[in-house]
Structures are given as C-alpha cells and as structure tokens.
Design a protein around this motif. Structure first.
Motif, short mmCIF file in Angstrom:
data_model
loop_
_atom_site.label_atom_id
_atom_site.label_comp_id
_atom_site.label_asym_id
_atom_site.label_seq_id
_atom_site.Cartn_x
_atom_site.Cartn_y
_atom_site.Cartn_z
N ARG A 338 0.81 -1.22 0.00
CA ARG A 338 0.00 0.00 0.00
C ARG A 338 0.84 1.27 0.00
O ARG A 338 0.29 2.37 0.00
CB ARG A 338 -0.93 0.01 1.23
N ILE A 339 2.17 1.11 0.04
CA ILE A 339 3.02 2.30 0.07
C ILE A 339 3.68 2.46 -1.29
O ILE A 339 3.93 1.48 -2.00
CB ILE A 339 4.08 2.21 1.20
N PRO A 340 3.99 3.71 -1.69
CA PRO A 340 4.53 3.93 -3.04
C PRO A 340 5.92 3.37 -3.25
O PRO A 340 6.29 3.01 -4.36
CB PRO A 340 4.52 5.46 -3.17
N ASN A 341 6.73 3.26 -2.18
CA ASN A 341 8.11 2.77 -2.32
C ASN A 341 8.34 1.65 -1.31
O ASN A 341 8.82 1.88 -0.19
CB ASN A 341 9.10 3.91 -2.09
N LYS A 519 7.89 -3.11 -7.66
CA LYS A 519 6.49 -2.78 -7.84
C LYS A 519 5.66 -4.04 -7.71
O LYS A 519 5.89 -5.02 -8.41
CB LYS A 519 6.25 -2.14 -9.23
N GLN A 521 2.83 -5.45 -8.72
CA GLN A 521 1.73 -5.45 -9.67
C GLN A 521 1.24 -6.88 -9.85
O GLN A 521 1.95 -7.84 -9.56
CB GLN A 521 2.20 -4.91 -11.03
#
Length: 532
Positions: A338-341, A519, A521
């Motif tokens: 849930r975090i960008p990095n 990432k 995904q």
C-alpha cells in the motif's frame, strides 16, 4: 493427470480459498518442523553431553547439521525448479523425521553427530523447497504477502517456544524427547503436504533434463569447505591447515563458477548475478544473516555471562528479539503493498538493526532493563522488516524458472552470513576474553587458575562459580574481583563483535539503495503444469 488453472490466476492464487488454506497449513507445519529443531536442541545439549560423554564433539552436533543443510539448500532449490517441489518436500519430511528418530536412540556422541548430519540433509531439502512452494501457490505478490503472514506466525511461534519446550522436555521426559517431538509434527505435515499441496512444475520437459552432477559436487566442496573453515578458525587460528582449507575453498568456488558458465542446465545459474536486483538482494541476505546471528548467539551470553543476569531474566530480554520478528513480518505484509516505495521498509529495517546493535554495544552492567528491552525490540522489528522482504523481493525479481534457486540461495546466503558473524565474534571472544582473563590473573599472582577461567561457562554456571570462589578464597585470592575482571573481558569481546555487526547492518542500509524499486503489480498470467 495434468490440468491448467487459468481462472485461479486471475485472483493471484492457483487454488480456491479452502484448498489454498489447507496447502498453506501443510507448508506451515513443514516450516515449524525446521524452526522448532533450530532452537529446541541447544537447551538439551549440556544434558546430552553429560550422558553420552563426548564433549570434544559438542560443537559438531550443530556443525554437522549446518554443514549438510547449507549444501543441500541450493541443490534441491534448483531441482525443485526442474521437477516440481512437492516430491522433494515429501522426501525431505521423511528423511528429517527418520533422522530425528535416529538422534533420539543415539547411544554415543558420534552416532548423534552422524544422525544430525542426515537430519541436516532433510532440513536443507525442506528449506530449499518449502519457501518457494508458497510462490507457486500464489503467483501474485500482493496475494502472496497476505498468505505469508500465516507462515511468519508459524515460524515465530516455533522459534519462540523452542528453548522453553526443550528445557521442559529435557527435565520431564529426558533429552531424547527433544528429537522425538519432531515425529508427530512430521506426520501431520506429511499428511497435509501429500493430500493438499499440488505438484506444480514450471518446466514442462523437465523430465528430459540431465542433472548437473559436477555442479552439485562442486557446490558440496565449496560450501562444505567454507562451513568447516568458519567453524574451526575460531578454535585453531590461522594455522597452515586453516590456510590450506581457505585455499581449497577459494579454488572450489572458482571451479564452480567456471563450470556453471559452461553447463547446459546449471544447477546454480550465475546469470542471476548479472541481475542488479537479485545480486543486491543476495549480498543483503549475507549482511542480514551476519547481524542477526551475531545478536541471537551472543546477546544471551552477554546478558548472562557479562552482566550476571539469571537465565530467566536474560530470556525475558531475548524473547522480544524473536517475537518482534514475527510481529513486524505481519505488519509488513499488511502495509508494504500500500506504500509507493516498498524498498523503504527494508531501509527502515536495516536502520533499526543498526540501532539495536549500537544499543547492545552501549549496554553495560549498570544499564537499565528498559533500555536493553527497547534495544531487543528494535532489533526484532528491524529483522522482521528485512527478512520477509528479501524473499518477496527476490521472488518478484526472479524469472519463474529461477524462482526456487533464487529463494534457496537467499536462505543459504543468510546462513553463510550467520556462520561468518558467529565465527568472527567467536574468534574475538576466544582471543580477547582469554588474554583479558590471563592478564587479570597474572596481576593477582593467580595464573594457576587460568584453566578454570578459560571457558566463559564459569561466568554463567553458578554451581561452578561457588566451588571456584570457595577454592580461591582458601588460597588467599579475591575470587569475586577476578570474576568481575573476567566479566569485563567478556563484555569487551562481545561488544567488539557486535560493533562489526553494526558495520554490516550499515552496509546493508547503504546497499538497499542499489535495489531497483520493486512494484507489486499483478503478475502476468502463467500456466504451470499441475500434476496429480
């Protein structure tokens, strides 16, 4: 029978929820089998040695297990990529349980050491295949992270209860039950794996592949010689024999590297090392293992031998270090997608491990329990953010055909890092403690007591202390002051070893920057073959 489960791929898992849960429970029991054995045996070892009369083989009860397991982890991790992991998981459970029974009936230390070596083969097969089985069941990293919470919890529970359970079984039923308790866990895990874990193969023509036997032999020689070197170096120092063993290990690793570059189907594909993400993660695994095992192995000795704590008091301080690994793993699994990095979680983890090691170095006999408790909490939470992410990141970065060997290499390299950490700190303890005690005794004209002080066990065992203090008092020496000097020497030696662990953790903190951003995904649909 072969079938494809394309519908399941859309939800990120190979099987429906119920079947996924039962299969995951099977893997959990397998992981608990290994985790429990790693922590339960140490508690019983003094009793075992007292009964079987073989103190010269004391260290080999652990060394023989480590030696065979470190070798088999990468070999069976790669074979699992070729032929599917289920057959090897089943075989490893059978070997591990049979070897546990042999350990339980051992009538000599040599027999026990050999049985532990066989148990290490089963344990290495388990580690090399079980962890990668989860990635087979859950191809999507987001889904996998949610399910890995169960694995983290089972590993943490088994690790945490191991020492206490080992003490209880040894006192109540005898040391043999430390090994016999693996039998029911093994039978349960065998049932669940046999019944519910699917046989997934990512290489459809794996049956026609030729095994890389020269590569397996070279892995055995290189890792085996390295294991022996780091185990024997603290005791023997830089003798000609040790230098010869070092030269042999270097030659074996070089031969392995050259051979695997030419092999048609290498058991250890070195092209993975060209991948920036994987190569960085492999180095990080060594650094994490170095710091983790330095703390796990020597913090208890520091608290009991250096600070004079009772075993129960020291155990209460060590428990948060182990327990927080599990807690942080669960927290990590909930938030990392849930975090960008996501890489920031490993950065935070190595920072916390560095601070924890620094806290240990700054601790002394007068340090409050609150400070040391916070130090252990930081270390456990940091490791809980590093260890699971190393596995998840590597599985995300590796190709499907290299999934098993990438996962297995992480485990092997972490063990190698742990061996290096304990060997270096052990060497410092042997040299610095020995010289410090000798200096203190000579200054008090009590050099004749050097033999009694040489083993730091005298600082932990209160019965030995009482007898020694009484004898020294009768001889006109201040035994309490000399014990305090010995404690100071031990504290200084362990502090020096943990200081090196600080440097490795800081190196990990810097190296995380080299890992390309991960990432999470949804994975592209893949179609492994499922065989029943």
């Amino acid at each position: 029978m072969s079938l494809h489960t394309d519908a399941a791929h859309s939800s990120g898992q190979m099987l429906p929820f119920r079947e996924s849960l039962l299969a995951t429970l099977g893997i959990c029991f397998v992981i608990m089998l290994v985790a429990l054995d790693q922590t339960i045996v140490g508690t019983a070892l003094p009793t075992i040695v007292a009964e079987l009369k073989g103190f010269d083989l004391y260290a080999w009860v652990a060394t023989s297990y480590l030696l065979t397991s470190v070798i088999t982890v990468p070999i069976f991790g790669r074979l699992g990529d070729y032929f599917g992991r289920k057959p090897f998981v089943i075989a490893s459970i059978i070997i591990f349980v049979a070897a546990s029974a042999l350990c339980g009936i051992a009538d000599s230390m040599l027999f026990l050491v050999l049985a532990r070596g066989l148990q290490g083969i089963g344990g290495g097969m388990l580690v090399g295949t079980a962890f990668a089985s989860i990635a087979d069941l859950f191809p999507d990293a987001r889904v996998r992270l949610r399910w890995q919470v169960i694995l983290s919890a089972s590993f943490g529970i088994a690790t945490a209860v191991g020492p206490s359970l080992g003490g209880f079984l040894t006192q109540s039923l005898g040391w043999r039950w430390v090994f016999y308790c693996n039998l029911p866990v093994g039978v349960i895990s065998l049932f669940f794996v046999w019944r519910f874990v699917p046989h997934i193969r990512h290489m459809k023509h794996a049956g026609k592949m030729r095994l890389d036997w020269p590569g397996a032999v070279l892995i055995t020689l290189s890792l085996g010689s390295l294991q022996l070197l780091v185990e024997m170096l603290p005791k023997r120092g830089f003798t000609m024999g040790m230098l010869g063993l070092l030269a042999f290990a270097v030659a074996a690793f070089y031969s392995l590297w050259k051979w695997e570059q030419r092999a048609a189907q290498p058991i250890l594909p070195f092209e993975m090392m060209r991948d920036r993400a994987l190569s960085s993660l492999f180095i990080l695994s060594v650094l994490a293992g170095f710091s983790m095992f330095s703390m796990l192995m020597y913090a208890p000795l520091l608290f009991q031998g250096g600070f004079g704590m009772a075993p129960r008091e020291a155990g209460l301080l060590i428990t948060p270090l182990v327990a927080c690994i599990t807690v942080a793993s669960i927290v990590n699994g909930r938030i990392i997608t849930r975090i960008p990095n996501p890489n920031m979680m490993m950065t935070l983890g190595f920072a916390l491990v560095s601070l924890s090691c620094l806290g240990i170095v700054l601790s002394g006999r007068g340090t409050s329990n609150g400070f040391m408790l916070a130090t252990m909490l930081a270390g456990g939470f940091g490791l809980g953010l590093v260890l699971p992410n190393l596995t998840v990141f590597a599985q995300q970065a590796a190709s499907r055909e290299h999934l098993g060997i990438a996962t297995a290499l992480l485990q092997s390299l972490r063990m190698i890092g742990g061996m290096l950490g304990t060997a270096i700190t052990g060497t410092l303890v042997s040299q610095m403690y020995g010289s410090g005690v000798q200096k203190a005794l000579e200054s008090d004209h009590a050099a004749q007591w050097l033999k009694e002080f040489q083993d730091p066990e005298v600082l932990v065992n209160h019965d030995i202390q009482s007898t020694l203090l009484s004898q020294m008092m009768q001889a006109g020496h201040n035994g309490s002051a000399l014990l305090d000097a010995a404690r100071d020497a031990l504290v200084g030696a362990i502090h020096m070893g943990i200081a090196i662990a600080i440097l490795t953790a800081l190196a990990g903190l810097m190296l995380v920057r080299r890992v390309p951003p991960i990432k999470f995904q949804s994975n592209a649909k893949v179609e492994p073959v499922m065989s029943e």
